[in-house]
Motif scaffolding. Sequence first.
Motif, short mmCIF file in Angstrom:
data_model
loop_
_atom_site.label_atom_id
_atom_site.label_comp_id
_atom_site.label_asym_id
_atom_site.label_seq_id
_atom_site.Cartn_x
_atom_site.Cartn_y
_atom_site.Cartn_z
N MET A 1 -7.00 -8.79 -11.33
CA MET A 1 -7.03 -7.79 -10.28
C MET A 1 -7.90 -6.62 -10.76
SD MET A 1 -3.77 -6.08 -8.32
CE MET A 1 -3.52 -7.40 -7.16
N ASN A 2 -8.80 -6.17 -9.90
CA ASN A 2 -9.69 -5.07 -10.30
C ASN A 2 -9.01 -3.71 -10.14
OD1 ASN A 2 -9.84 -4.30 -7.60
ND2 ASN A 2 -11.86 -5.18 -7.28
N GLU A 3 -9.65 -2.68 -10.69
CA GLU A 3 -9.02 -1.36 -10.71
C GLU A 3 -8.81 -0.78 -9.31
OE1 GLU A 3 -13.39 -0.97 -11.41
OE2 GLU A 3 -11.88 -1.89 -12.65
N ALA A 4 -9.69 -1.08 -8.36
CA ALA A 4 -9.51 -0.59 -6.99
C ALA A 4 -8.25 -1.19 -6.35
CB ALA A 4 -10.74 -0.89 -6.15
N SER A 5 -8.00 -2.46 -6.62
CA SER A 5 -6.80 -3.11 -6.10
C SER A 5 -5.54 -2.55 -6.75
CB SER A 5 -6.87 -4.62 -6.33
OG SER A 5 -7.98 -5.17 -5.66
N ILE A 6 -5.61 -2.31 -8.05
CA ILE A 6 -4.47 -1.72 -8.76
C ILE A 6 -4.18 -0.33 -8.20
CG2 ILE A 6 -3.66 -0.87 -11.00
CD1 ILE A 6 -5.41 -3.11 -12.28
N LEU A 7 -5.22 0.45 -7.98
CA LEU A 7 -5.08 1.80 -7.43
C LEU A 7 -4.42 1.74 -6.06
CD1 LEU A 7 -5.69 4.84 -7.67
CD2 LEU A 7 -7.93 4.36 -6.65
N LYS A 8 -4.84 0.79 -5.23
CA LYS A 8 -4.28 0.64 -3.88
C LYS A 8 -2.79 0.30 -3.93
CE LYS A 8 -5.26 -1.77 0.48
NZ LYS A 8 -4.00 -2.41 0.82
N VAL A 9 -2.42 -0.65 -4.78
CA VAL A 9 -1.00 -1.03 -4.92
C VAL A 9 -0.17 0.17 -5.35
CG1 VAL A 9 0.61 -2.41 -6.31
CG2 VAL A 9 -1.43 -3.49 -5.35
N ALA A 10 -0.64 0.90 -6.35
CA ALA A 10 0.10 2.05 -6.87
C ALA A 10 0.20 3.16 -5.82
CB ALA A 10 -0.56 2.57 -8.14
N ALA A 11 -0.88 3.43 -5.11
CA ALA A 11 -0.88 4.49 -4.10
C ALA A 11 0.07 4.14 -2.95
CB ALA A 11 -2.29 4.72 -3.58
N GLU A 12 0.06 2.89 -2.53
CA GLU A 12 0.96 2.46 -1.45
C GLU A 12 2.41 2.54 -1.88
OE1 GLU A 12 -0.57 -1.37 -0.29
OE2 GLU A 12 -2.12 -0.46 0.98
N ALA A 13 2.68 2.24 -3.15
CA ALA A 13 4.05 2.36 -3.67
C ALA A 13 4.50 3.82 -3.64
CB ALA A 13 4.13 1.80 -5.09
N CYS A 14 3.61 4.73 -4.01
CA CYS A 14 3.94 6.16 -3.95
C CYS A 14 4.22 6.58 -2.51
CB CYS A 14 2.79 6.99 -4.51
SG CYS A 14 2.52 6.80 -6.27
N ASP A 15 3.38 6.14 -1.61
CA ASP A 15 3.52 6.47 -0.20
C ASP A 15 4.83 5.92 0.37
OD1 ASP A 15 2.36 7.70 2.19
OD2 ASP A 15 2.13 5.64 2.93
N ASP A 16 5.22 4.72 -0.05
CA ASP A 16 6.46 4.11 0.43
C ASP A 16 7.68 4.95 0.10
OD1 ASP A 16 5.08 1.98 1.48
OD2 ASP A 16 5.61 0.57 -0.13
N LYS A 17 7.63 5.69 -0.99
CA LYS A 17 8.76 6.54 -1.41
C LYS A 17 8.52 8.00 -1.04
CE LYS A 17 11.31 3.30 -2.92
NZ LYS A 17 12.53 2.96 -2.19
N ARG A 18 7.61 8.22 -0.12
CA ARG A 18 7.32 9.55 0.43
C ARG A 18 6.85 10.58 -0.61
NH1 ARG A 18 8.70 8.87 5.56
NH2 ARG A 18 10.60 7.79 6.16
#
Length: 114
Positions: free
Chosen positions: A1-18
């Motif tokens: 998985m490339n760094e852009a995909s990792i960034l997206k997963v992490a950012a969405e996880a943050c967003d999911d928890k407001r």
Amino acid sequence: MNEASILKVAAEACDDKRAEEIIALNMQGISLVADYFLICHGNSDKQVQAIAREVKDQAEEHGIHVKRMEGFDEARWILIDLGDVVAHVFHKEERGYYNLEKLWGDAPQEDLPL
């Protein structure tokens, strides 16, 4: 998985928890530590821990190796090392104090698909 995909997963996880004020700094050519810093904050110890736990859980679910997570028990500044991406989950007061955005002011911000 490339760094852009990792960034997206992490950012969405943050967003999911407001998480609030989620930003990503492109650290390529600026820091040897990581290609991207993801920075956000929560308003309570419990929320900060929930955000960090979600980042870790989502990373593992997507096959991303979590190298280290520091500061979870104190819940003031939790650092999650995902290799090319380092997530910084702050308590609101700590974020203002450390102000990583200003410290790394020469790093361009990345657009996050949130």
